[in-house]
Motif scaffolding. Structure first.
Motif, short mmCIF file in Angstrom:
data_model
loop_
_atom_site.label_atom_id
_atom_site.label_comp_id
_atom_site.label_asym_id
_atom_site.label_seq_id
_atom_site.Cartn_x
_atom_site.Cartn_y
_atom_site.Cartn_z
N HIS A 129 0.82 -1.20 0.00
CA HIS A 129 0.00 0.00 0.00
C HIS A 129 0.86 1.26 0.00
O HIS A 129 0.51 2.27 -0.63
N GLY A 130 1.98 1.22 0.70
CA GLY A 130 2.88 2.38 0.68
C GLY A 130 3.37 2.69 -0.71
O GLY A 130 3.46 3.86 -1.10
N LEU A 131 3.69 1.66 -1.49
CA LEU A 131 4.15 1.87 -2.86
C LEU A 131 3.02 2.37 -3.76
O LEU A 131 3.23 3.22 -4.63
N LEU A 132 1.81 1.85 -3.56
CA LEU A 132 0.67 2.36 -4.32
C LEU A 132 0.43 3.83 -4.01
O LEU A 132 0.17 4.64 -4.91
N ALA A 133 0.53 4.19 -2.72
CA ALA A 133 0.34 5.58 -2.32
C ALA A 133 1.41 6.49 -2.89
O ALA A 133 1.17 7.69 -3.13
N ASP A 134 2.60 5.93 -3.16
CA ASP A 134 3.68 6.72 -3.76
C ASP A 134 3.53 6.86 -5.27
O ASP A 134 4.37 7.51 -5.91
N GLY A 135 2.51 6.23 -5.85
CA GLY A 135 2.25 6.40 -7.26
C GLY A 135 2.66 5.24 -8.15
O GLY A 135 2.50 5.32 -9.37
#
Length: 251
Positions: free
Chosen positions: A154-160
């Motif tokens: 999820h952190g990577l998704l939130a980073d775009g």
């Protein structure tokens, strides 16, 4: 350790994917046919699905076995959806989190599941935890390896990052930090399915005019099922399936 399934396509009753098939996820909770690690998935189950016009999925999760839930059969019979992610759980370790540790995990439009186990958890991933913001660690949905892996994704998704990048860039560092881990990840936003094979089985079924199903194992003996090779990234829509090899992490 678990069995999971995702679907995107034409609207169908939930039960048509989970309960009615002769070897569906419902039956896989006590009689999986392709599960090499563990034999009974009775430590919880969850279903997440999308309603028309609403990008945020609903979830129904319970800590007990799917066959013991008296409400599920009615729910599965009457609720229709064009996208879902469901899982039955065989816990890596027993714990107090129960329902909170049961997939699908969710945030915004995303549903996520992890079939497998992180070797040496939690000590093996301490270096990766050190790189996360404190609020991420404090906000983990459960104290288990799958919840931590979801926090990384999820952190990577939130980073775009797009879903394929997010899964690939999670699997490689986790596999490097914890060799021998099984990291079959499954992710959907209601329009696409992204998955990895890393140490466990995965199959897909693409039917023109209906949609695409991705599952730990086939729910029937129809000839449509295709096994995904190990160390593969899968990206699917209702009309297409793309397979890309995953590279081993560098030493």
């Amino acid at each position: 350790m678990c069995r999971h399934l995702a679907y995107v396509g034409a609207d169908v009753p939930i039960g048509e994917l989970i309960v009615r098939p002769p070897h569906g996820l419902y039956r896989q909770s006590w009689a999986p046919r392709h599960q090499a690690h563990g034999t009974v998935n009775a430590d919880g189950f969850g279903i997440g699905w999308y309603a028309p016009g609403d990008p945020v999925p609903a979830r129904y999760r319970r800590a007990g076995p799917i066959w013991a839930d008296g409400s599920l059969l009615d729910l599965a019979r009457v609720v229709r959806t064009g996208a879902l992610l469901a899982a039955v759980r065989d816990a890596t370790e027993s714990g107090a989190d129960a329902e909170a540790a049961t997939a699908p995990f969710a945030a915004g439009p995303w549903l996520f599941s992890h079939n497998g186990a992180v070797r040496g958890w939690p000590r093996s991933l301490a270096p990766l935890a050190a790189g996360l913001p404190p609020e991420t660690l404090l906000g983990l949905q459960a104290r288990c390896d799958s919840a931590f892996v979801w926090a990384l994704v999820h952190g990577l998704l939130a980073d775009g990052l797009d879903p394929s990048q997010a899964l690939a860039e999670t699997v490689r560092p986790v596999a490097a930090a914890a060799p021998g881990s099984r990291l079959n990840l499954l992710l959907t936003d209601g329009t696409t399915i992204t998955a990895t094979t890393w140490g466990d089985t995965l199959f897909y079924r693409h039917e023109p005019g209906r949609g695409t199903t991705v599952a730990s194992e086939p729910y029937d003996d129809a000839p449509h099922w295709v096994e995904v090779p190990d160390r593969t990234l899968l990206a699917a829509t209702p009309t297409d399936v793309l397979l890309t090899p995953l590279k081993e992490p560098t030493a």
